[in-house]
Design an enzyme around this catalytic site. Structure first.
Site, short mmCIF file in Angstrom:
data_model
loop_
_atom_site.label_atom_id
_atom_site.label_comp_id
_atom_site.label_asym_id
_atom_site.label_seq_id
_atom_site.Cartn_x
_atom_site.Cartn_y
_atom_site.Cartn_z
N ASP A 1 0.83 -1.21 0.00
CA ASP A 1 0.00 0.00 0.00
C ASP A 1 0.86 1.26 0.00
O ASP A 1 1.85 1.35 0.75
CB ASP A 1 -0.90 -0.03 1.25
CG ASP A 1 -1.90 1.08 1.29
OD1 ASP A 1 -2.76 1.14 0.39
OD2 ASP A 1 -1.85 1.90 2.23
N GLU B 1 1.40 -0.16 -4.91
CA GLU B 1 0.53 0.98 -5.17
C GLU B 1 1.41 2.23 -5.12
O GLU B 1 1.98 2.54 -4.08
CB GLU B 1 -0.59 1.08 -4.14
CG GLU B 1 -1.50 2.27 -4.42
CD GLU B 1 -2.42 2.62 -3.26
OE1 GLU B 1 -3.46 3.25 -3.51
OE2 GLU B 1 -2.08 2.29 -2.10
#
Length: 511
Positions: A193, A248
């Site tokens: 993330d 990401e």
């Protein structure tokens, strides 16, 4: 040598919303395990699980309070292990979200850090006596006052999500332990993330502000040393075995997104310039740019939906089944690593909360509060919040028997099972085609863009995607015939009236 993930169609599962197995209104591992045969029938080769670790859920699990356990809402560690084992028995790999940019303020590490300035964990986080102008990506200041130690701590997202200090080698070693723990549990890799937001510097220059008064996030991401840190993370996980990493990347610069992928970085990175486009207009142009940038064995990711954006059914397909199928054909026939967002294969639509009380997403609630502080009316604030909330794509999955025996944790979208059946069959056929020997090739044999018309050859198949108005394809097909002839491929050109927003796929040599 071809890696397993290079030939895999992944499926993102937003854990709270996929399937509730115990009747409490929240998706869990028991429900997920029940639906493994569904995933196998669709043809999925890998699943990506959103966070399932203990969390206060200020940001729906992306505020982790314990890296070494399973949140009770989702079941037990035994439930997770049983799910992984059964998924593997069906030939389905399992990767999980790993949030190592920040932890919850309820995490034991931060609780210890804020006891005193000389706490052993103090330098695991980022503190300042005087904050700079950095803003949270959710809005408002990225610095929060800690009264007990009279300093500000840094949070690039919600104030309850405090950023780790990746300059501290103790932090790095502990994160390696976290990776090891979950790989030993049977996971096949991680989705990392906001991984390019890691704080690597103690030099905090103010971010610039554009002509509209909006902050430009320059110095709070992609900090000096990020390339080396990404390579270190990728090398560490690859060194443990045949595992997969996808990052990401919070950037709109394709060169920055791509540079973090490859043998000197993570395996792949998400390009949100492609995946989160606001309309169909930019899709063809972005795919063309991707072909220019990706090289040396690096592969792009292909997706049109995730838990952070409006569903592609609304955002890109305008609620039209033919357009949704065209998008699916592009995602599942173009070279790259595709990620299907749960429910996309059924044509699921957005959920739009009708009040702030119905919202569950901190980003939407933050937006609502900020608008009220700026003097907007409640109705005006709600409209802004509805635009910014990520709840749209988080409504429960359409199951014939229902998502849960209890009340769902978030509002539901009325199902359309007839549409769902047609869309499922379409996705299923494309995924099956993608696995065939005469389709599997690492790249395009021919790739051509003519305005809104995209044509490419993959393996032995010609794909024609018309993102514009209806048109005849005689001349275009003649050009393709020449291209194909140069590659010793036989193709019989013919005139075809290709409708607006149409997708057609042909076996080369067939009419």
């Amino acid at each position: 040598m071809v890696k397993w993930w290079q030939e895999t169609v992944f499926y993102e599962i937003y854990m709270p919303s996929f399937k509730d197995g115990n009747g409490d209104g929240i998706g869990d591992f028991k429900g997920l395990r029940e639906k493994i045969p569904y995933l196998a029938e669709l043809g999925i080769g890998g699943v990506w699980l959103t966070p399932f670790y203990p969390s206060p859920k200020v940001d729906n699990g992306y505020d982790v309070s314990d890296y070494y356990a399973v949140d009770a809402d989702f079941g037990t560690m035994a439930d997770l292990e049983a799910f992984i084992a059964e998924a593997h028995a069906y030939g389905i790999r399992v990767i999980a979200d790993m949030v190592v940019n920040h932890v919850s303020t309820e995490h034991a590490w931060f609780k210890e850090a804020r006891v005193a300035r000389d706490s052993p964990k103090r330098d695991w986080f980022v503190w300042q006596d005087t904050p700079n102008n950095w803003e949270s990506f959710f809005g408002g200041s990225a610095w929060e006052w800690d009264a007990s130690t009279e300093q500000y701590y840094y949070h690039s997202f919600a104030k309850e999500q405090v950023d780790l200090n990746w300059r501290n080698e103790e932090v790095v070693r502990e994160i390696w332990n976290v990776f090891d723990f979950w790989l030993n549990k049977g996971l096949d890799g991680f989705r990392l993330d906001v991984i390019n937001n890691l704080t690597l510097t103690r030099n905090f220059p103010d971010n610039p502000v554009d002509a509209n008064g909006e902050q430009v996030h320059i110095f709070d991401k992609d900090q000096p040393g990020m390339d080396a840190k990404m390579a270190e993370i990728g090398a560490y996980i690859r060194g443990k075995g045949d595992y997969f990493t996808v990052g990401e990347i919070s950037s709109d610069k394709l060169a920055d997104i791509e540079k973090y992928a490859g043998t000197d970085g993570l395996d792949v990175t998400f390009n949100f310039n492609f995946g989160s486009v606001a309309s169909r207009d930019g899709i063809v142009a972005e795919l063309s740019r991707m072909q220019e940038v990706y090289a040396d064995g690096r592969m792009p990711t292909l997706f049109f939906g995730s838990h952070d954006m409006s569903r592609s059914w609304n955002r890109l397909a305008d609620g039209r089944e033919d357009v949704a199928q065209m998008l699916a054909m592009l995602m599942l026939t173009a070279p790259g690593v595709p990620f299907v967002y749960f429910g996309e294969e059924l044509g699921m639509a957005d959920f739009v909360p009708d009040s702030v009380d119905a919202m569950r997403d901190v980003q939407g609630i933050y937006a609502y509060d900020l608008e009220l502080e700026a003097g907007r009316t409640a109705d005006e604030a709600l409209r802004v919040a509805q635009d910014k909330t990520r709840d749209k794509a988080r409504a429960p999955m359409w199951w014939v028997e229902g998502f849960s025996q209890g009340a769902a944790w978030i509002g539901e979208v009325p199902p359309d099972f007839e549409r769902g059946h047609r869309m499922f069959t379409f996705y299923q056929a494309l995924i099956a085609l993608r696995k065939t020997a005469d389709f599997c090739e690492p790249g395009y044999r021919a790739f051509d863009v003519d305005g809104a018309l995209l044509t490419y050859v993959r393996g032995d198949y010609l794909v024609c995607l018309n993102f514009g108005e209806a048109r005849e394809m005689r001349n275009r097909w003649a050009n393709l015939t020449e291209i194909l002839a140069n590659q010793s491929i036989v193709f019989d050109a013919k005139t075809v009236k290709l409708p607006e927003n149409a997708a057609v796929i042909f076996k080369v040599g067939e009419q």
